[in-house]
Write an enzyme that holds these catalytic residues in place. Sequence first.
Site, short mmCIF file in Angstrom:
data_model
loop_
_atom_site.label_atom_id
_atom_site.label_comp_id
_atom_site.label_asym_id
_atom_site.label_seq_id
_atom_site.Cartn_x
_atom_site.Cartn_y
_atom_site.Cartn_z
N LYS A 41 -63.68 4.46 94.65
CA LYS A 41 -63.16 3.70 93.64
C LYS A 41 -63.71 2.18 93.64
CE LYS A 41 -59.73 7.04 92.15
NZ LYS A 41 -58.33 7.33 91.83
N LEU A 46 -46.85 10.76 92.21
CA LEU A 46 -48.37 10.85 91.80
C LEU A 46 -48.82 12.14 92.31
CD1 LEU A 46 -48.23 8.20 90.43
CD2 LEU A 46 -50.27 7.28 91.91
N GLY A 67 -47.39 14.26 89.13
CA GLY A 67 -48.66 13.84 88.99
C GLY A 67 -49.79 14.59 88.09
N GLY A 121 -46.31 2.46 98.49
CA GLY A 121 -47.80 2.37 98.69
C GLY A 121 -48.62 1.31 97.98
N ALA A 122 -49.70 0.96 98.62
CA ALA A 122 -50.63 -0.10 98.01
C ALA A 122 -52.12 0.33 98.26
CB ALA A 122 -50.02 -1.51 99.07
P1 NDP Z 1 -55.56 5.36 99.09
O1 NDP Z 1 -56.17 5.97 100.30
O2 NDP Z 1 -56.33 4.19 98.65
O3 NDP Z 1 -54.01 5.02 99.70
C1 NDP Z 1 -53.11 5.59 100.18
C2 NDP Z 1 -51.52 5.08 100.36
O4 NDP Z 1 -50.86 5.94 101.04
C3 NDP Z 1 -51.68 3.59 101.15
O5 NDP Z 1 -50.54 2.98 100.52
C4 NDP Z 1 -51.34 4.30 102.59
O6 NDP Z 1 -50.68 3.45 103.50
C5 NDP Z 1 -50.34 5.51 102.14
N1 NDP Z 1 -50.45 6.23 103.27
C6 NDP Z 1 -51.14 7.10 103.65
N2 NDP Z 1 -50.84 7.99 104.63
C7 NDP Z 1 -49.68 7.57 105.08
C8 NDP Z 1 -48.80 8.02 106.23
N3 NDP Z 1 -48.84 8.99 106.77
N4 NDP Z 1 -47.71 7.34 106.10
C9 NDP Z 1 -47.36 6.21 105.13
N5 NDP Z 1 -48.15 5.72 104.24
C10 NDP Z 1 -49.39 6.59 104.10
O7 NDP Z 1 -55.35 6.51 98.03
P2 NDP Z 1 -55.13 6.60 96.41
O8 NDP Z 1 -54.10 5.18 96.43
O9 NDP Z 1 -56.08 6.53 95.86
O10 NDP Z 1 -54.05 7.92 96.36
C11 NDP Z 1 -52.86 7.99 96.83
C12 NDP Z 1 -52.15 9.33 96.43
O11 NDP Z 1 -52.26 9.48 94.74
C13 NDP Z 1 -52.84 10.44 96.57
O12 NDP Z 1 -51.81 11.43 96.95
C14 NDP Z 1 -53.49 11.00 95.54
O13 NDP Z 1 -53.64 12.31 95.38
C15 NDP Z 1 -52.73 10.48 94.33
N6 NDP Z 1 -53.35 10.17 92.93
C16 NDP Z 1 -52.84 10.99 92.08
C17 NDP Z 1 -53.52 10.83 90.81
C18 NDP Z 1 -53.24 11.70 89.82
O14 NDP Z 1 -53.88 11.70 88.77
N7 NDP Z 1 -52.01 12.13 89.65
C19 NDP Z 1 -54.81 9.85 90.67
C20 NDP Z 1 -54.82 8.83 91.85
C21 NDP Z 1 -54.20 9.19 93.18
P3 NDP Z 1 -51.52 2.24 104.09
O15 NDP Z 1 -52.06 1.11 103.27
O16 NDP Z 1 -50.62 1.88 105.25
O17 NDP Z 1 -52.65 2.97 104.89
#
Ligand code: NDP
Length: 277
Positions: free
Chosen positions: A66, A221, A244, A125-126
């Site tokens: 993205k 989400l 979500g 989350g960020a």
């Molecule tokens: P990104 O990879 O950009 O971000 C992932 C986030 O999750 C970061 O904040 C990351 O933290 C955190 N994270 C991942 N694994 C862990 C862990 N083991 N422990 C703690 N924190 C963790 O993904 P997206 O933001 O694009 O997507 C995130 C979620 O949102 C997904 O589950 C996705 O399926 C869902 N989503 C749902 C949508 C919908 O339409 N319902 C649309 C878009 C997304 P760090 O920064 O420390 O790595």
Amino acid sequence: MKRFSIIGFPLEHSFSPEIHNDAFIANGIDATYSKIEIKPCDFAETIQSLKDEPGWNGFNVTIPFKQSIIPYVDSIESAAKKIGAVNTIRVEQDGTWIGYNTDYSGFLSPLKNYINNIRSCLIIGAGGAARAVAFGILQSAQIERLVIVNRTIQKARDLTDSLKIFYNTEYEVFSLQENISARQSFDLIVNTTSLGMGSLQNELPINPESLINKNTVVYDLIYNPAKTILLSLSEKVGASIINGLPMLIGQAEESFRIWTGKLFPDDLKQKWLKQIP
Ligand code: NDP
């Protein structure tokens, strides 16, 4: 026939082809929507060949592209520019690509009845989704306090730094490991991490109990499972919960509107809300 596709990696669990192909049929539009799974190492080459190939009308872009798609669009709509992420591309007649973000409006769609009462928000989350969530909520609600909690605290700081350029409110950041439970409750809590999904299904991103009051909305989400451990626990202590799935359908509908000028029929939306995942 018009041609659309989703671009991402991996794509095996994507419902977008099912949603859009159903909607093309229901609206009598001669179009098809496919999946193009691109390994990150092949991204630049594959995108360039898609740009050079005539006959495409639009794309959805998902994890992990993205942000990396942005240099390939010829222009970018203002919300997508602020968010720093594109999930929808419209291909114009002259072949130019316009980038949009529909995640933020999809996120807002199930919040319509709550939005006027939301003053404080906790985002867990960020990543890319958190950016769209933060932009959406700051743009639409009268937010007085926004707290972002993330495993990597620097990413939460970077996100608030970019939000501060556009929105003047009180910001706080914490790492996931810090205990924010003693602080006051929130009107809206949003989980944008993958904690609660797949192999992380039994993981609670944060203990919500002391962060919830009777008016709190907890929004995850994740849509598979339909009720994450965060949503179950929050519901038990009196919060309203949203998963979500309405966001998934809402962002798809906005992409569809950008491409075709039409909305999804209500009966299809009801069908998807029952059948997915
Ligand atoms: P990104 O990879 O950009 O971000 C992932 C986030 O999750 C970061 O904040 C990351 O933290 C955190 N994270 C991942 N694994 C862990 C862990 N083991 N422990 C703690 N924190 C963790 O993904 P997206 O933001 O694009 O997507 C995130 C979620 O949102 C997904 O589950 C996705 O399926 C869902 N989503 C749902 C949508 C919908 O339409 N319902 C649309 C878009 C997304 P760090 O920064 O420390 O790595």
